[in-house]
Design a protein around this motif. Sequence first.
Motif, PDB file in Angstrom:
ATOM      1  N   GLY A  31       0.819  -1.206   0.000  1.00 57.70           N
ATOM      2  CA  GLY A  31       0.000   0.000   0.000  1.00 57.70           C
ATOM      3  C   GLY A  31       0.853   1.256   0.000  1.00 57.70           C
ATOM      4  O   GLY A  31       0.541   2.225  -0.678  1.00 57.70           O
ATOM      5  N   GLY A  32       1.942   1.197   0.760  1.00 61.63           N
ATOM      6  CA  GLY A  32       2.838   2.340   0.802  1.00 61.63           C
ATOM      7  C   GLY A  32       3.385   2.662  -0.574  1.00 61.63           C
ATOM      8  O   GLY A  32       3.425   3.819  -0.986  1.00 61.63           O
ATOM      9  N   ILE A  33       3.768   1.603  -1.301  1.00 62.69           N
ATOM     10  CA  ILE A  33       4.288   1.826  -2.658  1.00 62.69           C
ATOM     11  C   ILE A  33       3.190   2.435  -3.527  1.00 62.69           C
ATOM     12  O   ILE A  33       3.427   3.384  -4.286  1.00 62.69           O
ATOM     13  N   ILE A  34       1.977   1.915  -3.388  1.00 61.73           N
ATOM     14  CA  ILE A  34       0.866   2.441  -4.188  1.00 61.73           C
ATOM     15  C   ILE A  34       0.650   3.921  -3.884  1.00 61.73           C
ATOM     16  O   ILE A  34       0.489   4.748  -4.783  1.00 61.73           O
ATOM     17  N   ALA A  35       0.698   4.244  -2.585  1.00 56.30           N
ATOM     18  CA  ALA A  35       0.416   5.626  -2.201  1.00 56.30           C
ATOM     19  C   ALA A  35       1.528   6.567  -2.646  1.00 56.30           C
ATOM     20  O   ALA A  35       1.263   7.676  -3.103  1.00 56.30           O
ATOM     21  N   VAL A  36       2.775   6.113  -2.520  1.00 55.12           N
ATOM     22  CA  VAL A  36       3.890   7.019  -2.793  1.00 55.12           C
ATOM     23  C   VAL A  36       4.219   7.081  -4.274  1.00 55.12           C
ATOM     24  O   VAL A  36       4.533   8.132  -4.809  1.00 55.12           O
ATOM     25  N   HIS A  37       4.124   5.932  -4.937  1.00 52.44           N
ATOM     26  CA  HIS A  37       4.526   5.889  -6.341  1.00 52.44           C
ATOM     27  C   HIS A  37       3.334   5.906  -7.290  1.00 52.44           C
ATOM     28  O   HIS A  37       3.359   5.257  -8.340  1.00 52.44           O
ATOM     29  N   HIS A  38       2.269   6.571  -6.899  1.00 57.72           N
ATOM     30  CA  HIS A  38       1.128   6.782  -7.785  1.00 57.72           C
ATOM     31  C   HIS A  38       0.552   5.482  -8.338  1.00 57.72           C
ATOM     32  O   HIS A  38       0.543   5.262  -9.548  1.00 57.72           O
ATOM     33  N   GLY A  39       0.126   4.635  -7.441  1.00 58.27           N
ATOM     34  CA  GLY A  39      -0.589   3.441  -7.882  1.00 58.27           C
ATOM     35  C   GLY A  39       0.284   2.356  -8.473  1.00 58.27           C
ATOM     36  O   GLY A  39      -0.205   1.483  -9.171  1.00 58.27           O
ATOM     37  N   LEU A  40       1.584   2.390  -8.182  1.00 61.51           N
ATOM     38  CA  LEU A  40       2.485   1.385  -8.752  1.00 61.51           C
ATOM     39  C   LEU A  40       2.245   0.024  -8.093  1.00 61.51           C
ATOM     40  O   LEU A  40       2.387  -0.143  -6.885  1.00 61.51           O
ATOM     41  N   ARG A  41       1.840  -0.943  -8.912  1.00 57.04           N
ATOM     42  CA  ARG A  41       1.649  -2.299  -8.396  1.00 57.04           C
ATOM     43  C   ARG A  41       2.331  -3.326  -9.268  1.00 57.04           C
ATOM     44  O   ARG A  41       2.458  -4.485  -8.897  1.00 57.04           O
ATOM     45  N   ASP A  42       2.734  -2.905 -10.441  1.00 56.43           N
ATOM     46  CA  ASP A  42       3.275  -3.837 -11.419  1.00 56.43           C
ATOM     47  C   ASP A  42       4.730  -4.155 -11.087  1.00 56.43           C
ATOM     48  O   ASP A  42       5.585  -3.269 -11.088  1.00 56.43           O
ATOM     49  N   LEU A  43       4.987  -5.440 -10.806  1.00 54.42           N
ATOM     50  CA  LEU A  43       6.346  -5.821 -10.416  1.00 54.42           C
ATOM     51  C   LEU A  43       7.358  -5.576 -11.526  1.00 54.42           C
ATOM     52  O   LEU A  43       8.524  -5.320 -11.256  1.00 54.42           O
ATOM     53  N   THR A  44       6.922  -5.683 -12.772  1.00 45.20           N
ATOM     54  CA  THR A  44       7.879  -5.520 -13.857  1.00 45.20           C
ATOM     55  C   THR A  44       8.394  -4.086 -13.927  1.00 45.20           C
ATOM     56  O   THR A  44       9.447  -3.832 -14.491  1.00 45.20           O
ATOM     57  N   LYS A  45       7.636  -3.148 -13.335  1.00 45.43           N
ATOM     58  CA  LYS A  45       8.095  -1.757 -13.351  1.00 45.43           C
ATOM     59  C   LYS A  45       8.815  -1.379 -12.069  1.00 45.43           C
ATOM     60  O   LYS A  45       9.219  -0.246 -11.877  1.00 45.43           O
ATOM     61  N   MET A  46       8.901  -2.337 -11.132  1.00 44.14           N
ATOM     62  CA  MET A  46       9.578  -2.032  -9.875  1.00 44.14           C
ATOM     63  C   MET A  46      11.061  -2.375  -9.995  1.00 44.14           C
ATOM     64  O   MET A  46      11.545  -2.738 -11.047  1.00 44.14           O
ATOM     65  N   GLY A  47      11.748  -2.323  -8.873  1.00 42.24           N
ATOM     66  CA  GLY A  47      13.191  -2.582  -8.866  1.00 42.24           C
ATOM     67  C   GLY A  47      13.900  -1.349  -8.364  1.00 42.24           C
ATOM     68  O   GLY A  47      13.613  -0.241  -8.817  1.00 42.24           O
ATOM     69  N   GLY A  48      14.780  -1.548  -7.375  1.00 41.18           N
ATOM     70  CA  GLY A  48      15.530  -0.415  -6.854  1.00 41.18           C
ATOM     71  C   GLY A  48      14.699   0.579  -6.076  1.00 41.18           C
ATOM     72  O   GLY A  48      15.119   1.719  -5.888  1.00 41.18           O
ATOM     73  N   LEU A  49      13.523   0.149  -5.590  1.00 47.55           N
ATOM     74  CA  LEU A  49      12.682   1.105  -4.869  1.00 47.55           C
ATOM     75  C   LEU A  49      13.237   1.454  -3.491  1.00 47.55           C
ATOM     76  O   LEU A  49      12.797   2.416  -2.874  1.00 47.55           O
ATOM     77  N   HIS A  50      14.192   0.669  -3.008  1.00 42.55           N
ATOM     78  CA  HIS A  50      14.708   0.912  -1.667  1.00 42.55           C
ATOM     79  C   HIS A  50      15.234   2.335  -1.522  1.00 42.55           C
ATOM     80  O   HIS A  50      15.111   2.928  -0.463  1.00 42.55           O
ATOM     81  N   ASP A  51      15.787   2.855  -2.570  1.00 46.20           N
ATOM     82  CA  ASP A  51      16.364   4.182  -2.483  1.00 46.20           C
ATOM     83  C   ASP A  51      15.337   5.253  -2.188  1.00 46.20           C
ATOM     84  O   ASP A  51      15.606   6.176  -1.429  1.00 46.20           O
ATOM     85  N   SER A  52      14.168   5.129  -2.800  1.00 39.83           N
ATOM     86  CA  SER A  52      13.188   6.187  -2.601  1.00 39.83           C
ATOM     87  C   SER A  52      12.394   5.977  -1.317  1.00 39.83           C
ATOM     88  O   SER A  52      11.975   6.936  -0.693  1.00 39.83           O
ATOM     89  N   ILE A  53      12.157   4.734  -0.912  1.00 42.36           N
ATOM     90  CA  ILE A  53      11.350   4.492   0.286  1.00 42.36           C
ATOM     91  C   ILE A  53      12.009   3.450   1.182  1.00 42.36           C
ATOM     92  O   ILE A  53      11.489   2.344   1.356  1.00 42.36           O
TER      93      ILE A  53
END
Lengths: 649, 494
Positions: free
Chosen positions: B340-362
């Motif tokens: 949910g945090g990823i969805i809230a912060v990254h504008h609805g991001l749920r698709d794993l193929t578009k993720m990666g390296g998110l640790h830096d931002s959150i």
Amino acid sequence: MIDAWIVFLLLLLAPVVSSIPIVLAYKSKEWTEKLPYLSVFGIFISVLMSLYIFFTFPKELPASQFAYPWIPDLGINIVLITDYLARYMGVVTALIAFFIAVYGLDYMKGDYRPSWYWFFFNLFTASMLLVVYSDNLFLLFVGWEGLGAASWGLIGHWFRDDDDIAYVGKAGRKVGPLELSWPPSFGGWRAISTIRFGDVPMFFAIAAIWVLTGNLNISEIDWGSLFMGIGAAGTIILMLCFLMGLFTKSAQVPFSEWLMTAMTGPTTVSALLHSATMVAAGAFVFLKVTWYIEPWHLHGVPGLEVVYTVVLFVGLLSGLYGALAGSGMLERKVLLAASTMSSIGLMFAAGAASFWIHEEIAGINLALLVGFWYMAVHAFAKASLFLVAGHLIHATHSRFCCGGLEFAKRMKTPFIATIIATTFLVGMPPLTAYWVKSAMDEVMELLWHEHHMLIPIILLILTSLIYSAIMARFLSLNFVRGEKPEHEHLEGGGLMKLGYTMMVSVLFILLYLIFTNAETEAFVHAGYASVSFAVGAGALIAYVLAVYVPRLKVFSRVPGTFFNDRMYLPFLNDYIVPKTGFFISRVVQNYGNRGIDGFFNTRVIPGLFGIISRGIRAIQTGYLKSYVKIVLGLVMVFLVIASLWGLGL
Amino acid sequence: MIMLYFLLLPLIAVVIAPFLTPKKATYLSSFVFLLPFFAIIGCLFRGCPEKVSLMSLSAPLGEFYFNFDFISHAFGLTICIVSAMIALFALPYMTHRFEEMERNVDSEFRKYIFLYNLYAASMLWLVYSGNLVLLYVFLELSLITAFLLIYSYGYGNRKWVGLLYFVWCAVAGVLTLAGIVILAFENDSLALDVLMQGGKVSMLAWAFIFFGMIIELPVLGPHVWLPWAHAEAPTPVSALLSPLTVGLAGYVLLRIALIDYSFIETYRMPILCYAIFSSIYAGFSVFKQTDFKRLLAYSTVSQMGYVLVALCLGPFGLIAVVIQYMSHAFGKSILFSSAGGIIAVHHGLRDLTKMGGLHDSIPAISNAAVVGFLNLGGMLTIGMLGEFFILRGAVETFLNPESPAFLGWTGSLPLILAMIFMFMLSVWYGFYTIRKVFYGKPKDTKRLEISSYLYLPLYIIGIVSVLLLFPPLSTALIQGLNSIPGLCLGGVVP
């Protein structure tokens, strides 16, 4: 005397508690530069406590066992023990962690996530101390899982995968379908998945011991009657399950790949985890358990000999595999990692030999004593070498071996430290490891003379010679006959030098201890035996030759590449296992889930409802005639049933 | 009696919270679940009266009462802490969601917080109800409230998903009710304490309840509704639905098993094999999911397989049902909230193929997710005890020569290996997912400023899950569970 529990609490909690402030301050650059000193201080408290335990705590059971209730009804308790192994290993662990932490103050300066590093570094130290001192198998397993989790965090520390210096393998080098290059985030995942492969069977074995003996304390379990009760098959299955945890943690063949890719972590991590503590934890727990199983008294137990033979040969083969693989490697840390797994293999082999060895010195089985002392010597020597490697990587910006005599002249401290660490480690007379290795030769020789097992001593000698050569090779390629480094960045590094100087100087203390301790007298004695001396001389010759000719052109292609690629063991880890797993996942997802979801859920069930609904609606035509027909039909059916019933059918 | 008042506190929030501003309503909701949490902790140490009677009805219904034994406490404290923390998490999340749906935040929040509190409270009351009818009523209440939440605030084709969830769980509920009715006529009472003393559960009643509850649990086959419901529900609802609600099926089965274990004993092997297969199957499914929430949903199916496995393994297995529920609840609520945090912060991001390296931002959310997966994998958290008890149950059942299901070391080897593999899978997919979502080359190394509601509650759940492994909490809890008749070593359950 301070209350024992205060000592233990300080010992185990000081590192964890002292690393919490830096975690909380993760946003502030200013604080994360200062707070590492607090974390190091936490480890220093552990050092003091481990020394206090070493000098003042009781040595013999039952006084050396300290228990606090956890779930007492079920026999899960916090039980710590300060027996011979724990006392020594505790000091070794705490000291090494402290030296490396001091070194790390310099090495990790300016890193992009110091909070993460220090938290996991200290958590790791505490977990390892827990493994060392705990007597209760469940408590030990808590520490064991802590090791696993912390190693994952530390190996994958540079999670961005954006710096080639943190990779293992040459970028873009392909063999068949495999690219032999691994990023840090992958190293972390590889480590934890391999370790987990062994941990769950080990956990099962602990649960089985719990049920079958009603006790979880290693020193109290009646191992003999446990094994007699479950028979040969039970003993073999139980012990192999238990050993799976130890073999995976200690990176023995064929679970060694994770250790090689773990070199993606910061060098401090490699020094702490992959030389002295975590990989040694497997061998340490094996020695600890064997200490209380006393297998040399259990020759009548069916199946136990099989178990110890397996360990003996897994250890020796890992020893040889590691040494051979190291002989082809050019990456500083991976070379050291390969030599580490080789040494750990020898520890396992020595411990396993205790099954056949009856010689006791000061009440301690000779084979176990050899295994343990080799662990201690190896820990300090190999940790020093890793720290030197880290300094060199900093100084040359290269993870591949490079540097000649000229470079060595400007890097005197690391050069001297490397000479001391390698010579003291490879077993050339009369330096520290020689005495321990001599006793190991003696143990394997006893196996040959008394039990007609010739292969162990051959494997041991072979391993010792190659091992000596690869250590010399490390020295030579980095300081004597290596290529000139492209970058040289020699300023600073004061704390780094301090770290490995302290580390390497412990080797002299160990030499002194070997000559003064009562129980190590046999080592000195073994050192004067002719076989041991011959092996020592062989190691010396191999060492000198390898310093002089670190790379043989003739061999660099055919066996060299083969060894450098770890005899293509990565194919098992990187190809066969994941391909199988992902194949199953694909089948499950594409056929199973789509079938259930796309067919059953959206076609079959709604379809069935549709049919029933249509059937019901078809009746409701609105014409009186059809309703009359239905009613008459039902009456007819009722009459037929009634008349059949009346007839008594 | 005082404990009863604590349990009724959430009712106050149900009534009052809709009249407050979102922030105050959130605090109130969180508070009314935290108080009973501490009360339950107090109960673990000091003990409390076993029951508080509400009313007595004629046979076959029997007495309605609140039941305060350690099983209820264990489930109750989990529900309280998770509900309290997720209520806090929901504040920024749901506000954001209402804005996204272009609705009036204040008025929607009233409706939402009413449903949320009622939903969480119904689950809390469910585990404390001492009568199967009462239990059924709360089961349906939680179903209806959850359905409404999905139907009104879900993602995607939320109305279809809501109905899917409702229909499947209604079927589960009806089957269970049929079982309960049969049980009522067989025993002339549905009060748990009467049933516990020599109550009989016929095979027919067991079968109805069992099949009803494995739809709700769910295991492979009837699990179809779950990936949809968990993925498309608004995240705070997913974070209650998956951790708390589905596991309650395990609670119901546990209660029935404590009354009469014969059904499980008779069909132990098929149920156990089915559960292991289901868990491994779902574990493999996780690797191929491309939607983060759907991935977590499959992991729920896998974890619920553990619960069903535990149910088959005698007294230690039954304790493991409780612990497994707790560890899964802690882990999964953290994980859904981090999704949910990823969805809230990254504008609805749920698709794993578009993720990666998110640790830096959150980083805060990423590290919380690690704690979540440690819970699922049973490392360093209460889940460790769960796994240990399941393994112990397996040894007791199959390797103890006195057990009726004794198989011997070689005979039980395939089963043991399958279980071992099942436990490995959760760590494998856990850290695989962590790497895929949070690590690797970051697209953007800028650290985002995020609301602390989005991560602090998760750490509190995480800390609770770690504390529960160590004394004094685990001492009180496990010894308490072990003292319940049927769960202890000399209990009625073989």
